[in-house]
Design a protein around this motif. Structure first.
Motif, PDB file in Angstrom:
ATOM      1  N   SER A 198       0.829  -1.215   0.000  1.00 52.60           N
ATOM      2  CA  SER A 198       0.000   0.000   0.000  1.00 52.60           C
ATOM      3  C   SER A 198       0.859   1.258   0.000  1.00 52.60           C
ATOM      4  O   SER A 198       0.503   2.263  -0.595  1.00 52.60           O
ATOM      5  N   GLY A 231      -4.121   2.749  -4.608  1.00 53.56           N
ATOM      6  CA  GLY A 231      -5.007   1.910  -3.795  1.00 53.56           C
ATOM      7  C   GLY A 231      -5.378   0.605  -4.468  1.00 53.56           C
ATOM      8  O   GLY A 231      -6.153  -0.182  -3.912  1.00 53.56           O
ATOM      9  N   LEU A 235      -5.370  -2.722  -2.660  1.00 57.16           N
ATOM     10  CA  LEU A 235      -6.442  -3.033  -1.713  1.00 57.16           C
ATOM     11  C   LEU A 235      -7.491  -3.959  -2.332  1.00 57.16           C
ATOM     12  O   LEU A 235      -8.326  -4.521  -1.624  1.00 57.16           O
ATOM     13  N   LEU A 236      -7.466  -4.091  -3.650  1.00 55.07           N
ATOM     14  CA  LEU A 236      -8.500  -4.841  -4.349  1.00 55.07           C
ATOM     15  C   LEU A 236      -8.189  -6.330  -4.423  1.00 55.07           C
ATOM     16  O   LEU A 236      -7.035  -6.742  -4.484  1.00 55.07           O
ATOM     17  N   THR A 237      -9.233  -7.148  -4.440  1.00 53.34           N
ATOM     18  CA  THR A 237      -9.088  -8.587  -4.620  1.00 53.34           C
ATOM     19  C   THR A 237      -8.821  -8.872  -6.098  1.00 53.34           C
ATOM     20  O   THR A 237      -9.080  -8.020  -6.954  1.00 53.34           O
ATOM     21  N   GLU A 245     -11.835  -8.217  -8.175  1.00 55.63           N
ATOM     22  CA  GLU A 245     -12.114  -6.788  -8.313  1.00 55.63           C
ATOM     23  C   GLU A 245     -11.181  -6.140  -9.332  1.00 55.63           C
ATOM     24  O   GLU A 245     -11.591  -5.270 -10.112  1.00 55.63           O
ATOM     25  N   ASN A 274     -18.207  -1.978  -4.287  1.00 56.34           N
ATOM     26  CA  ASN A 274     -17.127  -2.295  -3.351  1.00 56.34           C
ATOM     27  C   ASN A 274     -15.810  -1.645  -3.775  1.00 56.34           C
ATOM     28  O   ASN A 274     -15.044  -1.146  -2.939  1.00 56.34           O
ATOM     29  N   ILE A 275     -15.545  -1.661  -5.077  1.00 52.61           N
ATOM     30  CA  ILE A 275     -14.313  -1.045  -5.604  1.00 52.61           C
ATOM     31  C   ILE A 275     -14.325   0.455  -5.327  1.00 52.61           C
ATOM     32  O   ILE A 275     -13.328   1.022  -4.853  1.00 52.61           O
ATOM     33  N   SER A 311     -15.906   2.002  -3.026  1.00 51.57           N
ATOM     34  CA  SER A 311     -15.773   2.217  -1.582  1.00 51.57           C
ATOM     35  C   SER A 311     -14.320   2.099  -1.146  1.00 51.57           C
ATOM     36  O   SER A 311     -13.809   2.939  -0.398  1.00 51.57           O
ATOM     37  N   LYS A 312     -13.627   1.054  -1.626  1.00 52.54           N
ATOM     38  CA  LYS A 312     -12.226   0.841  -1.259  1.00 52.54           C
ATOM     39  C   LYS A 312     -11.323   1.953  -1.783  1.00 52.54           C
ATOM     40  O   LYS A 312     -10.351   2.344  -1.126  1.00 52.54           O
ATOM     41  N   LEU A 313     -11.638   2.458  -2.972  1.00 54.61           N
ATOM     42  CA  LEU A 313     -10.784   3.478  -3.605  1.00 54.61           C
ATOM     43  C   LEU A 313     -11.261   4.902  -3.328  1.00 54.61           C
ATOM     44  O   LEU A 313     -10.678   5.856  -3.824  1.00 54.61           O
ATOM     45  N   ASP A 314     -12.339   4.995  -2.538  1.00 57.25           N
ATOM     46  CA  ASP A 314     -12.895   6.305  -2.179  1.00 57.25           C
ATOM     47  C   ASP A 314     -13.273   7.106  -3.428  1.00 57.25           C
ATOM     48  O   ASP A 314     -12.932   8.277  -3.560  1.00 57.25           O
TER      49      ASP A 314
END
Length: 213
Positions: free
Chosen positions: A142, A148, A151-153, A156, A189-190, A192-195
């Protein structure tokens, strides 16, 4: 004399730990049977170390540790727990816990943990050492990846690749043999994780960062 707090709603665990720690250390031992009592003792008695069970009545170990962090109280927190769960371990590290010991282990390991923490180091049970390795790897990744994406699977990232190719939800759904609702959930979800927010924010990000996935 230095003080050490043991907070656990099981009286036998508290008494057993107290007997050993009083005999083996120079600490004055304090006891709490719930999180609220533990927090009161931490504020009023100022122990050097708090050994907290995660699951306690009134306030959990997490609640106590978060409040300690919020109030900037100078104390080292050790979690003594049954949970061998990676997400709980990571959550513990995020709120400044210095030791993570499994209840299934021996009292001698708790002693090792106390001694390690007193030297300013972290201690965790050997059975969960892989959690720390994975955590450090993620943090390092990170730190070098400002976008970011780390942070993804994998699924994703694959979804992001398809978004960058300008594919619609329907096309992605057909290509991956998943429902449109699942595609929408992945996109949400993506974001949200990446804002990311806004109608075209995900598409813009995917196109700009396409060389990274």
């Amino acid at each position: 004399m230095n003080k050490l707090l043991i907070a656990d709603d099981h009286g036998l665990i508290r008494k057993g730990l107290r007997q050993v720690l009083e005999a083996e250390t120079g600490f004055t031992i304090l006891e709490a049977e719930n999180g609220e009592q533990a927090l009161d003792l931490i504020r009023n008695e100022e122990p050097e170390i708090a050994i907290l069970d995660i699951e306690m009545p009134k306030f959990s170990g997490f609640d106590v540790a978060k409040q300690i962090q919020k109030e900037s109280i100078n104390i080292d927190v050790i979690f003594l727990t049954m949970f061998k769960d990676e997400s709980i371990f990571n959550k513990s590290m995020d709120i400044g816990v210095k030791g993570y010991v499994l209840k299934e282990n021996t009292v001698s390991e708790i002693m090792s943990c106390i001694q390690t923490v007193l030297k300013g180091n972290y201690y965790l049970s050997p059975e969960i050492s892989d959690f720390l390795i994975k955590r450090n790897s993620r943090l390092a990744s990170s730190a070098t990846d400002k976008s970011g994406i780390s942070l993804l699977t994998p699924s994703e990232k694959n979804m992001l690749k398809m978004v960058a190719m300008m594919k619609t939800n329907q096309e992605i759904s057909e290509d991956l043999n998943i429902s449109i609702k699942t595609v929408q959930n992945h996109r949400s979800n993506i974001c949200s994780k990446l804002d990311l927010s806004g109608a075209h924010a995900l598409l813009k990000f995917a196109v700009e960062q396409s060389s990274k996935f």
